[in-house]
Design an enzyme around this catalytic site. Structure first.
Site, mmCIF file in Angstrom:
data_model
loop_
_atom_site.group_PDB
_atom_site.id
_atom_site.type_symbol
_atom_site.label_atom_id
_atom_site.label_comp_id
_atom_site.label_asym_id
_atom_site.label_seq_id
_atom_site.Cartn_x
_atom_site.Cartn_y
_atom_site.Cartn_z
ATOM 1 N N CYS A 134 80.780 68.357 73.883
ATOM 2 C CA CYS A 134 81.074 67.433 74.931
ATOM 3 C C CYS A 134 81.844 68.520 75.890
ATOM 4 O O CYS A 134 82.929 68.320 75.686
ATOM 5 C CB CYS A 134 82.053 66.707 75.021
ATOM 6 S SG CYS A 134 82.161 65.702 76.458
ATOM 7 N N CYS A 137 85.426 66.193 77.825
ATOM 8 C CA CYS A 137 85.612 66.038 76.901
ATOM 9 C C CYS A 137 86.614 67.395 76.548
ATOM 10 O O CYS A 137 87.923 66.913 76.459
ATOM 11 C CB CYS A 137 85.296 65.441 75.826
ATOM 12 S SG CYS A 137 84.001 64.461 76.152
ATOM 13 N N ASP A 138 86.086 68.197 76.091
ATOM 14 C CA ASP A 138 87.023 69.613 75.778
ATOM 15 C C ASP A 138 87.549 70.747 75.900
ATOM 16 O O ASP A 138 88.058 71.514 75.520
ATOM 17 C CB ASP A 138 86.084 69.876 73.941
ATOM 18 C CG ASP A 138 86.155 68.168 73.120
ATOM 19 O OD1 ASP A 138 87.194 67.355 73.341
ATOM 20 O OD2 ASP A 138 85.128 68.394 72.440
#
Ligand code: NAP
Length: 306
Positions: A134, A137-138
């Site tokens: 992701c 997200c990261d």
């Protein structure tokens, strides 16, 4: 035991649209979602191909709005997983969750699909320590770092382009010499000065002490093996259907997607499938929403005759 007219499994674009339609049609509706609503869209950065948003719309924003809209008309959202569904002897369906049994007169399956893992040594151990699925997200953890992106589809290129906001260099490793991604994303990725490609190559191993430090690569044409120093490995190699719990309840195809009549009806009367879980689905947000609507109308029609 709680009873509803419609139970919707999955809170992505398909499920949330279905719930908007059924609850707005005054059918008591419960939607089960095991993570956060929005499904894959909630972990997508910018959605550029959803009509009505010429500047694009952030995935988490549209997911939140869809949830808000469904709740506004009375959808009950249960943040838990349905572990099993059975046809109840007295009619309707019984849904087993950690929070007890639910009953529903009709069911819409919209559980979508989850990212596929590469299955190479080091991947599982280093997930969250440099291996990610992701970018939204990261990505921010990789400011000034070098990352590998594995895959050659729309996700790999879209997320790879997103990662260039943070990373110094993004190297896309693809197992063939031809990308599967749409031409517009191919063009953008190829024109991006921070993106390189390594063709015909597989990631064989991901290594590092407590965090990703390198990947072992193998050229699939020449057999040449090499070590690639890197800080992160983002894997976007497609998805597998979230349907293990449906085996024996509805007909699935050989890959585990729910078979339908070409539209949203499954082989079980009163059970409908919408979005990526359905065999043959287009796998686009707008199509998932369209199928959610179709499944809701089909459920409504079914309920008029039971
Ligand atoms: P995808 O289209 O199935 O592409 C997966 C990619 O990973 C392919 O290039 C495939 O290689 C590669 N791959 C598969 N298994 C692999 C393995 N074991 N090792 C190495 N590489 C492997 O998946 P996706 O990119 O996640 O897209 C899924 C769907 O969502 C598609 O329909 C896509 O159009 C849609 N989507 C759309 C957008 C958008 O419209 N902006 C964004 C994201 C996703 P091969 O090419 O050799 O098979």
């Amino acid at each position: 035991m709680k009873k509803f007219q419609v139970a919707i499994l999955g809170g992505g674009g398909a499920g949330l649209t279905a719930s908007l339609y059924t609850s707005r049609a005054n059918l008591s509706t419960v939607l089960f979602e095991k993570l956060t609503p929005g499904g894959q869209i909630a972990v997508t950065d910018l959605v550029e191909n959803y009509p009505g948003f010429p500047e694009g719309v952030l995935g988490p924003d549209i997911a939140m709005k869809m949830e808000e809209q469904a709740k506004k008309y009375g959808t009950v959202i249960e943040y838990q997983e349905v572990k099993k569904i059975l046809s109840a002897s007295q009619g309707g369906f019984s849904l087993e969750t950690a929070g007890g049994e639910f009953r529903a007169d009709s069911v819409i399956l919209a559980t979508g699909a989850s990212f596929r893992m590469l299955g190479v040594p080091g991947e599982r151990e280093l997930t969250g320590k440099g291996v990610s699925y992701c970018a939204t997200c990261d990505g921010a953890f990789f400011k000034g770092k070098n990352v590998l992106v594995v895959g050659g589809g729309d996700s790999a290129l879209q997320e790879g382009i997103f990662l260039t906001r943070f990373a110094t260099r993004v190297t896309v490793v693809h197992r063939r010499d031809k990308l599967r991604a749409s031409p517009i994303l191919q063009q953008r990725a190829k024109e991006n000065p921070k993106i390189d490609f390594i063709w015909d190559t597989a990631v064989e191993k991901i290594e590092g002490q407590g965090k990703v430090q390198r990947a072992q690569l193998k050229n699939l044409k020449s057999g040449h093996e090499s070590e690639f120093p890197v800080d992160g490995v983002f894997i976007f190699i497609g998805h597998d259907p979230n349907s293990a719990f449906l085996k024996g309840f509805v007909d699935l195809d050989e890959k585990g997607y729910v078979k339908s009549d070409g539209s949203v009806k499954t082989n079980v009367p009163g059970v409908f499938a919408a979005g990526e879980i359905r065999a043959g689905a287009t796998k686009q947000l707008v199509a998932a929403c369209g199928e959610g609507c179709e499944a809701a109308l089909a459920a409504q029609e079914f309920l008029e005759h039971v």
